[in-house]
Scaffold this motif. Structure first.
Motif, mmCIF file in Angstrom:
data_model
loop_
_atom_site.group_PDB
_atom_site.id
_atom_site.type_symbol
_atom_site.label_atom_id
_atom_site.label_comp_id
_atom_site.label_asym_id
_atom_site.label_seq_id
_atom_site.Cartn_x
_atom_site.Cartn_y
_atom_site.Cartn_z
ATOM 1 N N SER A 56 0.798 -1.226 0.000
ATOM 2 C CA SER A 56 0.000 0.000 0.000
ATOM 3 C C SER A 56 0.830 1.275 0.000
ATOM 4 N N GLY A 57 2.098 1.185 0.353
ATOM 5 C CA GLY A 57 2.946 2.367 0.395
ATOM 6 C C GLY A 57 4.265 2.038 1.062
ATOM 7 N N PHE A 58 5.060 3.073 1.295
ATOM 8 C CA PHE A 58 6.405 2.857 1.858
ATOM 9 C C PHE A 58 6.375 2.312 3.274
ATOM 10 N N GLU A 59 5.358 2.673 4.052
ATOM 11 C CA GLU A 59 5.274 2.143 5.426
ATOM 12 C C GLU A 59 5.133 0.623 5.407
ATOM 13 N N MET A 60 4.256 0.106 4.561
ATOM 14 C CA MET A 60 4.106 -1.350 4.453
ATOM 15 C C MET A 60 5.362 -1.961 3.841
ATOM 16 N N LEU A 61 5.903 -1.319 2.839
ATOM 17 C CA LEU A 61 7.100 -1.834 2.173
ATOM 18 C C LEU A 61 8.232 -2.062 3.175
ATOM 19 N N GLU A 63 8.196 -3.044 6.097
ATOM 20 C CA GLU A 63 8.016 -4.266 6.880
ATOM 21 C C GLU A 63 8.458 -5.522 6.122
ATOM 22 N N TYR A 64 8.566 -5.423 4.789
ATOM 23 C CA TYR A 64 8.782 -6.625 3.988
ATOM 24 C C TYR A 64 10.081 -6.631 3.183
ATOM 25 N N VAL A 65 10.899 -5.591 3.325
ATOM 26 C CA VAL A 65 12.228 -5.582 2.715
ATOM 27 C C VAL A 65 13.227 -5.136 3.775
ATOM 28 N N GLU A 66 14.465 -5.624 3.652
ATOM 29 C CA GLU A 66 15.473 -5.258 4.646
ATOM 30 C C GLU A 66 15.821 -3.782 4.589
ATOM 31 N N SER A 67 15.816 -3.225 3.379
ATOM 32 C CA SER A 67 16.088 -1.799 3.244
ATOM 33 C C SER A 67 15.494 -1.300 1.928
ATOM 34 N N ILE A 68 15.247 0.010 1.895
ATOM 35 C CA ILE A 68 14.761 0.641 0.670
ATOM 36 C C ILE A 68 15.899 1.523 0.159
ATOM 37 N N PRO A 69 16.548 1.096 -0.931
ATOM 38 C CA PRO A 69 17.648 1.911 -1.467
ATOM 39 C C PRO A 69 17.154 3.321 -1.821
ATOM 40 N N LYS A 70 17.995 4.322 -1.597
ATOM 41 C CA LYS A 70 17.639 5.726 -1.863
ATOM 42 C C LYS A 70 17.161 5.937 -3.297
ATOM 43 N N GLN A 71 17.730 5.204 -4.241
ATOM 44 C CA GLN A 71 17.404 5.381 -5.651
ATOM 45 C C GLN A 71 15.930 5.102 -5.947
ATOM 46 N N VAL A 72 15.289 4.274 -5.126
ATOM 47 C CA VAL A 72 13.902 3.881 -5.351
ATOM 48 C C VAL A 72 12.980 5.099 -5.354
ATOM 49 N N PHE A 73 13.203 6.023 -4.442
ATOM 50 C CA PHE A 73 12.331 7.193 -4.348
ATOM 51 C C PHE A 73 12.363 8.005 -5.634
ATOM 52 N N GLY A 74 13.536 8.212 -6.194
ATOM 53 C CA GLY A 74 13.670 8.950 -7.453
ATOM 54 C C GLY A 74 13.042 8.205 -8.614
ATOM 55 N N ILE A 75 13.254 6.889 -8.654
ATOM 56 C CA ILE A 75 12.681 6.084 -9.738
ATOM 57 C C ILE A 75 11.158 6.198 -9.716
ATOM 58 N N LEU A 76 10.570 6.030 -8.541
ATOM 59 C CA LEU A 76 9.107 6.050 -8.446
ATOM 60 C C LEU A 76 8.530 7.449 -8.610
ATOM 61 N N ASP A 77 9.240 8.472 -8.131
ATOM 62 C CA ASP A 77 8.761 9.854 -8.293
ATOM 63 C C ASP A 77 8.679 10.262 -9.754
ATOM 64 N N HIS A 78 9.580 9.728 -10.578
ATOM 65 C CA HIS A 78 9.630 10.117 -11.989
ATOM 66 C C HIS A 78 8.992 9.089 -12.926
ATOM 67 N N GLY A 102 16.523 -14.447 -2.792
ATOM 68 C CA GLY A 102 15.849 -13.719 -1.721
ATOM 69 C C GLY A 102 15.315 -12.362 -2.126
ATOM 70 N N SER A 103 15.489 -12.005 -3.393
ATOM 71 C CA SER A 103 14.955 -10.728 -3.860
ATOM 72 C C SER A 103 13.462 -10.875 -4.158
ATOM 73 N N MET A 104 12.784 -9.730 -4.220
ATOM 74 C CA MET A 104 11.341 -9.750 -4.461
ATOM 75 C C MET A 104 10.934 -8.527 -5.254
ATOM 76 N N ALA A 105 10.075 -8.740 -6.240
ATOM 77 C CA ALA A 105 9.524 -7.653 -7.045
ATOM 78 C C ALA A 105 8.276 -7.125 -6.337
ATOM 79 N N ILE A 106 8.271 -5.818 -6.036
ATOM 80 C CA ILE A 106 7.178 -5.216 -5.271
ATOM 81 C C ILE A 106 6.774 -3.891 -5.930
ATOM 82 N N ARG A 107 5.452 -3.654 -5.993
ATOM 83 C CA ARG A 107 4.922 -2.430 -6.594
ATOM 84 C C ARG A 107 3.928 -1.776 -5.649
ATOM 85 N N ILE A 108 3.908 -0.455 -5.673
ATOM 86 C CA ILE A 108 2.905 0.319 -4.956
ATOM 87 C C ILE A 108 1.930 0.850 -6.018
ATOM 88 N N PRO A 109 0.699 0.333 -6.060
ATOM 89 C CA PRO A 109 -0.256 0.850 -7.056
ATOM 90 C C PRO A 109 -0.560 2.322 -6.769
#
Length: 184
Positions: A56-61, A63-78, A102-109
């Motif tokens: 549903s968003g970064f808060e839920m994300l 809980e399910y990944v060890e870390s959110i790389p900084k680059q993700v925010f820029g990728i999703l913003d653009h 151990g990787s996982m593909a995850i999307r925030i609709p």
């Protein structure tokens, strides 16, 4: 009522057919190994092929990944199209849904039924196209295989007409921060 019926099916390890934010999809509780196994069986999909989960968003994300790389925010913003990120280390998800490393593909609709569903469910939901493995993605409800319709636990009432058939763009962010486009 549709949302409640979908949630009820997800709660009992069920599989639903629903309009995702990208294509007509099959969904289940991404933390439930039994439910994830059903997805593979319904689609006749090889277990070696990992799946995509919706959050549903970064808060839920978080809980399910060890870390959110900084680059993700820029990728999703653009991002001008639905974009799925492959995170290097997932956790608390059904192991069968993840890649062998151990990787996982995850999307925030961005919006719509898929986002409402995952927000209401409170856990990640698998979202994979509603087709048998290696067959065309259905663009109309009438094109959905009878095998799929007979095996899902709930079908969200679908409108007649065409649905998108373009899966999300997939971008992988490696543990060392490298960005690779897996699917344009």
């Amino acid at each position: 009522m549709t949302l409640q019926k979908s949630l009820a099916a997800l709660e009992i390890s069920g599989v639903i057919l629903f309009p995702s934010d990208t294509v007509l999809g099959l969904g289940c509780d991404a933390t439930d190994e039994e439910a994830v196994k059903k997805i593979f069986l319904i689609k006749n999909r090889k277990y070696s092929k990992s799946l995509v989960a919706l959050v549903s968003g970064f808060e839920m994300l978080k809980e399910y990944v060890e870390s959110i790389p900084k680059q993700v925010f820029g990728i999703l913003d653009h991002a001008s199209v639905p974009t799925t990120i492959v995170y290097p280390k997932a956790k608390q998800l059904a192991p069968m849904a993840m890649a062998d490393d151990g990787s996982m593909a995850i999307r925030i609709p961005k919006s719509g039924f898929a986002l409402d569903l995952v927000k209401s469910f409170g856990k990640p939901i698998i979202a994979t196209s509603a087709n048998l493995s290696d067959e065309q993605i259905p663009e109309e409800s009438s094109q959905i295989s009878s095998r799929i319709l007979e095996q899902v636990d709930y079908v969200v009432p679908l409108k007649s007409g065409k649905y998108p058939v373009t899966p999300s763009r997939i971008v992988k962010v490696t543990s060392d921060g490298e960005i690779k486009t897996v699917r344009p």
